[in-house]
Scaffold this motif. Sequence first.
Motif, short mmCIF file in Angstrom:
data_model
loop_
_atom_site.label_atom_id
_atom_site.label_comp_id
_atom_site.label_asym_id
_atom_site.label_seq_id
_atom_site.Cartn_x
_atom_site.Cartn_y
_atom_site.Cartn_z
N UNK A 76 44.46 37.14 44.08
CA UNK A 76 45.43 37.18 42.98
C UNK A 76 44.66 37.26 41.66
N UNK A 77 44.80 38.38 40.99
CA UNK A 77 44.14 38.57 39.69
C UNK A 77 45.09 38.11 38.59
N UNK A 78 44.68 37.12 37.84
CA UNK A 78 45.52 36.58 36.76
C UNK A 78 45.40 37.46 35.51
N UNK A 79 46.40 37.34 34.66
CA UNK A 79 46.35 37.95 33.31
C UNK A 79 46.15 39.46 33.34
N UNK A 117 42.04 42.23 51.90
CA UNK A 117 43.13 43.03 52.46
C UNK A 117 44.15 43.39 51.39
N UNK A 118 44.33 42.46 50.46
CA UNK A 118 45.35 42.71 49.44
C UNK A 118 44.93 42.20 48.08
N UNK A 119 45.58 42.76 47.06
CA UNK A 119 45.39 42.32 45.68
C UNK A 119 46.77 42.04 45.10
N UNK A 120 46.89 40.91 44.40
CA UNK A 120 48.12 40.62 43.66
C UNK A 120 47.84 40.78 42.17
N UNK A 121 48.64 41.60 41.53
CA UNK A 121 48.51 41.83 40.10
C UNK A 121 49.45 40.84 39.40
N UNK A 122 48.86 39.83 38.76
CA UNK A 122 49.66 38.72 38.24
C UNK A 122 49.90 38.83 36.74
N UNK A 123 51.17 38.72 36.40
CA UNK A 123 51.57 38.61 34.99
C UNK A 123 51.73 37.12 34.71
#
Lengths: 325, 325
Positions: free
Chosen positions: B148-151, B179-185
């Motif tokens: 999970x990538x923040x900001x 396996x996955x990336x979460x684009x976090x707002x």
Amino acid sequence: MSTPNVWTGARRRIHMQEVGPRDGLQNEAAYVATVDKIALIDALSDAGLAKIEATAFVSPQAIPALRDAEIVLREIRRKPGIVYTCLVPNVRGAERAIDAKADELNLVMSCSETHNIANLRMTREQSFNALSDVMALARQANVPVNVSLSCVFGCPMEGDIDPQVVFDWAARFADAGARGITLCDTTGMAYPTQVSALVRDFRSRFGSLETTLHFHNTRGMGLANVLASIEAGADRFDASLGGLGGCPYAPGASGNVCTEEIVQALELMDFDTGCDLKALIDAAERLPALVGHDIPSQIVKAGRRLDLHQPPKDFAIWRDRALAR
Amino acid sequence: MSTPNVWTGARRRIHMQEVGPRDGLQNEAAYVATVDKIALIDALSDAGLAKIEATAFVSPQAIPALRDAEIVLREIRRKPGIVYTCLVPNVRGAERAIDAKADELNLVMSCSETHNIANLRMTREQSFNALSDVMALARQANVPVNVSLSCVFGCPMEGDIDPQVVFDWAARFADAGARGITLCDTTGMAYPTQVSALVRDFRSRFGSLETTLHFHNTRGMGLANVLASIEAGADRFDASLGGLGGCPYAPGASGNVCTEEIVQALELMDFDTGCDLKALIDAAERLPALVGHDIPSQIVKAGRRLDLHQPPKDFAIWRDRALAR
């Protein structure tokens, strides 16, 4: 180059119409002092709204919150280009509004028979007949009329409303000389798929009418419904500063879509709302003192997107420790 | 026939991923009893979520709210097909999560150097190195990793984040086997135009990664951002039951987008979320008692779109009077 779509505004003009001073304050328990109403409307004028519903010419016994309609309309500072519209329920109200030099009369009836009887104590047919008299009077006085149709996207008592019912009433008001029609999602039942189809269909039938969309954020779909409308060709939206408003026939229903939230979103998306977001937020921040409670506006709580915050107070220590590793 | 667009779901599958039990409860002052956490997760499993972030394997001193991670993961009733993921900050946490048979490890770092130091007390490079060790361990244990990538859409302290920074970190984690990336707002700075462009670009670069979008509703744009993402090809969204959650570095920031609000909107639009809206609302209605305060969910307040209300008690009298006129 890709086709322009709703996600990129390309400076397309969107007309924002403020309903807070009428639709918002009418629902408040607190009486907002006349001087504060006037200051609020003047602030909204300075903030660049295209139209402001300033008050309602209704019975002071029925809606004491707006018993100062004449004074408000006389004392506000009118800016050229802004339409100051007033809600008018009947001929008596229309006479008062015309005397007070309202720029436009806003009439209301519901597409739902149940909601119309509950809200106005008349059948829709009776409402139409009464409003026809108002429109005749307005025509004589050369004052344009807008008709706000309630429950276009559903009635909290009846459920779904057949779009054909909406088109039929709109046609009768258009034939009677209305300049504009507002399609109201009175209790926040609209959803984007429905909005997209109905707005597209409505505009193909009533292309020459000034068409406004009026959404509530009751189920969190307000902005999405605005965007669905824009993609279907709409460019006029009612909204309420701070998100004030509500409906007594749908418990838990939240207010109108929030002016400053819609303006921030549309401006970030490169639409041209003509509005000064900072001025709107400044005005919204004064609302809780006027109405005596917190307001739904999330931007008043969280600030604009790029209103940045300082790092925590120990940040420099943490950074230096990290960099020393 | 018109081209399918985002306004008509046509039963396209959208994967809803619940973050309430971790991202939501972690931000709560009240300690939710282990048995209530388990019941909550079991209710979420029954409601049809695709993935549930069940807990975090963090230091019980740092986050006492989640000190029962092992028990929760052992005692929940796991449904086939649902991924039970757990946040893991370091190798120690990964060992615990793997021992507890987490289906997936969810790692977190920020695209903003300032936010990473403020939140994790490390530079981004230090975070990456530490998480690389976690990924090596996960690979040995054959447990997939999501990052999970923040900001991604802005930092509340730095402001805008260059999308290239996002792509660079995503590439390093993809190369390391995520396996996955979460684009976090993380603090609700995303807006639809930005989301549309970034998601489209991200998917063209990382088409083989499982890509999740994680929005907050801080400025009222949550659902609009979800729809912009879907139009750009995304089909996985984090959301939090009741809209729980927040971020300590952005005062006034509201919670994650609300699971039941997003599900209702997407189902009305004819997307297939796999979720049972009634079951979600039933579970959300139990949250205030668990966390000790009102929750942001507007659907818990207002009901579903077609949860109708009775007319006012004098309605029959008004109707009969109107009809007698």
